[in-house]
Design a protein around this motif. Structure first.
Motif, PDB file in Angstrom:
ATOM      1  N   GLU A   1      48.564  33.879  54.181  1.00  0.00           N
ATOM      2  CA  GLU A   1      49.230  33.069  53.169  1.00  0.00           C
ATOM      3  C   GLU A   1      48.987  31.793  52.756  1.00  0.00           C
ATOM      4  OE1 GLU A   1      51.984  36.114  52.119  1.00  0.00           O
ATOM      5  OE2 GLU A   1      51.690  33.982  51.157  1.00  0.00           O
ATOM      6  N   ARG A   2      47.973  31.508  53.596  1.00  0.00           N
ATOM      7  CA  ARG A   2      47.240  30.163  53.093  1.00  0.00           C
ATOM      8  C   ARG A   2      46.158  30.074  52.002  1.00  0.00           C
ATOM      9  NH1 ARG A   2      47.414  26.252  57.072  1.00  0.00           N
ATOM     10  NH2 ARG A   2      48.897  26.975  58.730  1.00  0.00           N
ATOM     11  N   PRO A   3      45.551  29.130  51.716  1.00  0.00           N
ATOM     12  CA  PRO A   3      44.864  29.212  50.396  1.00  0.00           C
ATOM     13  C   PRO A   3      43.699  30.381  50.291  1.00  0.00           C
ATOM     14  CG  PRO A   3      45.033  26.814  50.933  1.00  0.00           C
ATOM     15  CD  PRO A   3      45.573  27.860  52.160  1.00  0.00           C
ATOM     16  N   ILE A   4      43.521  30.989  49.335  1.00  0.00           N
ATOM     17  CA  ILE A   4      42.263  31.726  48.897  1.00  0.00           C
ATOM     18  C   ILE A   4      41.362  31.376  47.606  1.00  0.00           C
ATOM     19  CG2 ILE A   4      41.748  34.180  48.120  1.00  0.00           C
ATOM     20  CD1 ILE A   4      44.226  35.106  49.706  1.00  0.00           C
ATOM     21  N   LEU A   5      40.039  31.198  47.570  1.00  0.00           N
ATOM     22  CA  LEU A   5      39.271  31.182  46.688  1.00  0.00           C
ATOM     23  C   LEU A   5      38.728  32.538  46.364  1.00  0.00           C
ATOM     24  CD1 LEU A   5      36.875  28.253  46.290  1.00  0.00           C
ATOM     25  CD2 LEU A   5      35.937  30.715  46.174  1.00  0.00           C
ATOM     26  N   THR A   6      38.486  32.813  45.092  1.00  0.00           N
ATOM     27  CA  THR A   6      37.860  33.874  44.811  1.00  0.00           C
ATOM     28  C   THR A   6      36.896  33.532  43.840  1.00  0.00           C
ATOM     29  OG1 THR A   6      39.611  34.081  42.822  1.00  0.00           O
ATOM     30  CG2 THR A   6      39.591  35.689  44.623  1.00  0.00           C
ATOM     31  N   ASP A   7      35.770  34.295  44.055  1.00  0.00           N
ATOM     32  CA  ASP A   7      34.466  34.276  43.237  1.00  0.00           C
ATOM     33  C   ASP A   7      34.686  34.939  41.878  1.00  0.00           C
ATOM     34  OD1 ASP A   7      30.681  34.292  43.943  1.00  0.00           O
ATOM     35  OD2 ASP A   7      32.068  33.389  42.238  1.00  0.00           O
TER      36      ASP A   7
ATOM     37  N   ARG B   1      47.829  25.933  34.606  1.00  0.00           N
ATOM     38  CA  ARG B   1      48.468  26.582  35.830  1.00  0.00           C
ATOM     39  C   ARG B   1      48.619  25.766  37.101  1.00  0.00           C
ATOM     40  NH1 ARG B   1      45.328  31.542  37.754  1.00  0.00           N
ATOM     41  NH2 ARG B   1      47.427  32.042  38.642  1.00  0.00           N
ATOM     42  N   PRO B   2      49.660  24.804  37.107  1.00  0.00           N
ATOM     43  CA  PRO B   2      50.133  23.732  38.207  1.00  0.00           C
ATOM     44  C   PRO B   2      49.982  24.521  39.326  1.00  0.00           C
ATOM     45  CG  PRO B   2      51.630  23.743  36.348  1.00  0.00           C
ATOM     46  CD  PRO B   2      50.848  24.932  36.312  1.00  0.00           C
ATOM     47  N   GLY B   3      49.225  23.868  40.402  1.00  0.00           N
ATOM     48  CA  GLY B   3      49.121  24.517  41.601  1.00  0.00           C
ATOM     49  C   GLY B   3      47.996  25.268  42.020  1.00  0.00           C
ATOM     50  N   HIS B   4      47.296  25.501  40.796  1.00  0.00           N
ATOM     51  CA  HIS B   4      46.091  26.334  41.044  1.00  0.00           C
ATOM     52  C   HIS B   4      44.946  25.611  40.401  1.00  0.00           C
ATOM     53  CE1 HIS B   4      49.384  29.349  40.991  1.00  0.00           C
ATOM     54  NE2 HIS B   4      48.685  30.098  41.363  1.00  0.00           N
ATOM     55  N   ALA B   5      43.602  25.911  40.849  1.00  0.00           N
ATOM     56  CA  ALA B   5      42.553  24.910  40.547  1.00  0.00           C
ATOM     57  C   ALA B   5      41.584  25.977  39.952  1.00  0.00           C
ATOM     58  CB  ALA B   5      42.012  24.326  41.840  1.00  0.00           C
ATOM     59  N   LEU B   6      40.842  25.368  38.873  1.00  0.00           N
ATOM     60  CA  LEU B   6      39.503  26.128  38.325  1.00  0.00           C
ATOM     61  C   LEU B   6      38.411  25.153  38.655  1.00  0.00           C
ATOM     62  CD1 LEU B   6      38.545  28.323  36.531  1.00  0.00           C
ATOM     63  CD2 LEU B   6      38.918  26.880  34.800  1.00  0.00           C
ATOM     64  N   PHE B   7      37.298  25.710  39.273  1.00  0.00           N
ATOM     65  CA  PHE B   7      36.293  25.115  39.760  1.00  0.00           C
ATOM     66  C   PHE B   7      34.820  25.536  38.801  1.00  0.00           C
ATOM     67  CE2 PHE B   7      36.392  24.039  44.634  1.00  0.00           C
ATOM     68  CZ  PHE B   7      37.661  23.225  44.335  1.00  0.00           C
ATOM     69  N   GLY B   8      34.240  24.601  38.285  1.00  0.00           N
ATOM     70  CA  GLY B   8      33.300  24.877  37.407  1.00  0.00           C
ATOM     71  C   GLY B   8      32.019  25.136  38.233  1.00  0.00           C
ATOM     72  N   ILE B   9      30.913  25.704  37.698  1.00  0.00           N
ATOM     73  CA  ILE B   9      29.647  26.030  38.728  1.00  0.00           C
ATOM     74  C   ILE B   9      28.413  25.545  37.977  1.00  0.00           C
ATOM     75  CG2 ILE B   9      28.298  27.805  39.855  1.00  0.00           C
ATOM     76  CD1 ILE B   9      30.797  29.747  40.001  1.00  0.00           C
ATOM     77  N   MET B  10      27.754  24.585  38.680  1.00  0.00           N
ATOM     78  CA  MET B  10      26.487  24.165  38.083  1.00  0.00           C
ATOM     79  C   MET B  10      25.472  25.169  38.311  1.00  0.00           C
ATOM     80  SD  MET B  10      24.287  21.102  39.887  1.00  0.00           S
ATOM     81  CE  MET B  10      25.117  19.680  39.707  1.00  0.00           C
TER      82      MET B  10
ATOM     83  N   SER C   1      44.830  34.194  43.319  1.00  0.00           N
ATOM     84  CA  SER C   1      43.942  33.139  44.108  1.00  0.00           C
ATOM     85  C   SER C   1      44.051  31.667  43.662  1.00  0.00           C
ATOM     86  CB  SER C   1      42.493  33.301  43.885  1.00  0.00           C
ATOM     87  OG  SER C   1      42.123  33.429  42.412  1.00  0.00           O
ATOM     88  N   ASP C   2      44.094  30.610  44.841  1.00  0.00           N
ATOM     89  CA  ASP C   2      44.565  29.320  44.545  1.00  0.00           C
ATOM     90  C   ASP C   2      43.291  28.804  43.843  1.00  0.00           C
ATOM     91  OD1 ASP C   2      47.134  29.321  46.253  1.00  0.00           O
ATOM     92  OD2 ASP C   2      45.647  30.540  47.437  1.00  0.00           O
ATOM     93  N   ILE C   3      42.162  28.987  44.216  1.00  0.00           N
ATOM     94  CA  ILE C   3      40.975  28.495  43.382  1.00  0.00           C
ATOM     95  C   ILE C   3      40.071  29.304  42.969  1.00  0.00           C
ATOM     96  CG2 ILE C   3      39.016  26.981  43.836  1.00  0.00           C
ATOM     97  CD1 ILE C   3      40.610  25.740  46.374  1.00  0.00           C
ATOM     98  N   VAL C   4      40.093  29.246  41.329  1.00  0.00           N
ATOM     99  CA  VAL C   4      39.501  30.168  40.623  1.00  0.00           C
ATOM    100  C   VAL C   4      38.060  29.830  40.340  1.00  0.00           C
ATOM    101  CG1 VAL C   4      39.732  30.903  38.438  1.00  0.00           C
ATOM    102  CG2 VAL C   4      41.695  31.053  39.668  1.00  0.00           C
TER     103      VAL C   4
ATOM    104  N   GLY D   1      37.370  20.979  40.570  1.00  0.00           N
ATOM    105  CA  GLY D   1      36.293  21.181  41.601  1.00  0.00           C
ATOM    106  C   GLY D   1      35.104  21.477  40.848  1.00  0.00           C
ATOM    107  N   TYR D   2      33.945  21.358  41.610  1.00  0.00           N
ATOM    108  CA  TYR D   2      32.668  21.743  41.139  1.00  0.00           C
ATOM    109  C   TYR D   2      31.906  22.454  42.147  1.00  0.00           C
ATOM    110  CZ  TYR D   2      34.103  18.607  37.545  1.00  0.00           C
ATOM    111  OH  TYR D   2      34.814  17.884  36.529  1.00  0.00           O
ATOM    112  N   ALA D   3      31.220  23.710  41.798  1.00  0.00           N
ATOM    113  CA  ALA D   3      30.399  24.237  42.819  1.00  0.00           C
ATOM    114  C   ALA D   3      29.059  24.006  42.364  1.00  0.00           C
ATOM    115  CB  ALA D   3      30.843  25.794  42.737  1.00  0.00           C
ATOM    116  N   ILE D   4      28.238  24.008  43.234  1.00  0.00           N
ATOM    117  CA  ILE D   4      26.799  24.187  42.992  1.00  0.00           C
ATOM    118  C   ILE D   4      26.235  25.434  43.334  1.00  0.00           C
ATOM    119  CG2 ILE D   4      24.552  23.261  43.969  1.00  0.00           C
ATOM    120  CD1 ILE D   4      25.991  20.736  44.877  1.00  0.00           C
TER     121      ILE D   4
END
Ligand SMILES: CC1(C)O[C@@H]2[C@@H](CO[C@@]3(CNc4nc5cc6c(=O)[nH]c(N)nc6cc5[nH]4)OC(C)(C)O[C@@H]23)O1
Ligand SMILES: [Zn+2]
Length: 373
Positions: free
Chosen positions: A87-93, A180-189, A140-143, A212-215
């Protein structure tokens, strides 16, 4: 629980940072290590055991879950958190990288990628829009944005082409993700090991705007020196007030070196995958428990470790169950490795908060030089 997604920086020590990411499903202490739960399970671990190792968040994979059991089935059953009892955060690739490293018969166009499943050969399609839909169905919480990570070896032209395609796909990911409040979208460098391309990629992502920003594009065989060379400048191209996530890293010394250079989040299959093969990571270095020299050793794997493998069993027992191919072997060593990786993260969070990261790093390397493990 936070209603929205927010990152609070609490302390820095050189380029190293420590903070907290607040999400509706709980807080993520950074620097954070994410255990990999590719097919809705961290292999050989119960979710409550993963939590007991100290993990605040785990990683899932669009590619694997869209093939089996499919995102639509997971959604019908209440989403990935309920499905896997975490039930805690999940990030999906987002799937692009896994398509390139796992699928066959791939065809890539500006639109997206068609490919054949590595499981049963069935035909599938992924695009920024479809990846966003799958990750929404999973809950997922972080997309992660849908990107293309070029296979190595790659020419500068190929790296530039893949990076620029990934930036167009980043915009499409942003547009398809919506609000999508409460959900995050990360870009990928992207941009390989070329500073100018990495800077161009960072500027493109900042112009689009992400939570957020991924490398990306690292831990693909370039080696630690080349990876650290990129990390000497790439985190600094990214906004200081947003989390920085280095994908696919890594060995303990990779992790310490990445945090030293400003990385806040990482994930890697190493602790779980190597745990299943009898490879233990300890504060004094690696132990291959299948080696005959452990057959009569009554000592624990690591006297200073408080995990179940080290408090309840001898090296001789671990050696035996690995040699016998017993299921408990992978369970115990996976638990130990994940516990050790989380212990490194907790040690760095405390050291950065106390302004002692340099001392932590020196101690970390000195202990590993001791050998005799
Ligand atoms: C380190 C270790 C043990 O991890 C294993 C194996 C080989 O490296 C790994 C880990 N490296 C890795 N780099 C990545 C780059 C991207 C990226 O650019 N974009 C997106 N969307 N996802 C990514 C995921 C990544 N994982 O990649 C696969 C092939 C998944 O197996 C992993 O060596
Ligand atoms: Zn242990």
């Amino acid at each position: 629980m936070a209603q929205n997604f927010a990152f609070t920086l609490n302390a820095t020590d050189g380029a190293a940072r420590t903070g907290v990411i607040s999400t509706p499903r709980g807080e993520i202490r950074t620097p954070a290590f994410m255990p990999v739960g590719t097919a809705a399970t961290v292999k050989a671990m119960l979710p409550e055991s993963v939590r007991a190792t100290g993990a605040d968040i785990l990683l899932g994979n669009t590619y694997h879950l869209m093939l089996r059991p499919t995102a639509e089935r997971v959604a019908r059953l209440g989403g990935l958190h309920k499905f896997m009892n975490w039930e805690r955060p999940i990030l999906t690739d987002s799937g692009g990288f896994q398509v390139m490293s796992l699928a066959s018969l791939r065809k890539m166009t500006e639109e997206g990628v068609t490919f054949s499943s590595h499981i049963d050969g069935s035909k599938h399609f992924l695009s920024p829009e479809r990846s966003m839909e799958i990750q929404r169905l999973l809950g997922s919480d972080i997309v992660m944005a849908f990107d293309e990570c070029p296979a190595l070896p790659a020419t500068d032209e190929e790296v530039a082409r893949a990076m620029r395609l990934s930036m167009r796909w980043a915009q499409r990911s942003r547009d398809a993700f919506g609000d999508r409040p409460g959900h995050a979208l990360f870009g990928i460098m992207q941009g390989g090991v070329t500073r100018e391309l990495r800077e161009e990629s960072a500027e493109a992502l900042k112009a689009i705007g992400f939570d957020g920003y991924a490398i990306g594009g690292l831990a693909v065989g370039e080696g630690q020196a080349a990876m650290f060379g990129v990390l000497d400048y790439a985190p600094g191209f990214l906004p200081a007030d947003k989390p920085r996530y280095l994908m696919g890293v890594g060995k303990p010394d990779d992790i310490v070196g990445a945090v030293k250079r400003g990385v806040d989040m990482m994930d890697c299959v190493l602790p779980s995958r190597s745990g299943r093969t009898g490879q233990a990571w300890t504060r004094r270095g690696q132990v291959n428990i299948k080696n005959a020299r452990h057959a009569d050793d009554p000592r624990p794997l690591d006297e200073a470790c408080s995990c179940p493998a080290c408090t309840g069993y001898s090296r001789a027992y671990l050696h035996h169950v690995f040699r016998a191919g017993e299921m408990i072997s992978g369970m115990l060593l996976t638990w130990h490795n994940l516990h050790y990786f989380q212990e490194i993260m907790q040690g760095m969070r405390e050291a950065i908060a106390a302004g002692r990261f340099a001392e932590f790093e020196a101690e970390f390397h000195a202990r590993r030089a001791e050998g005799d493990i």
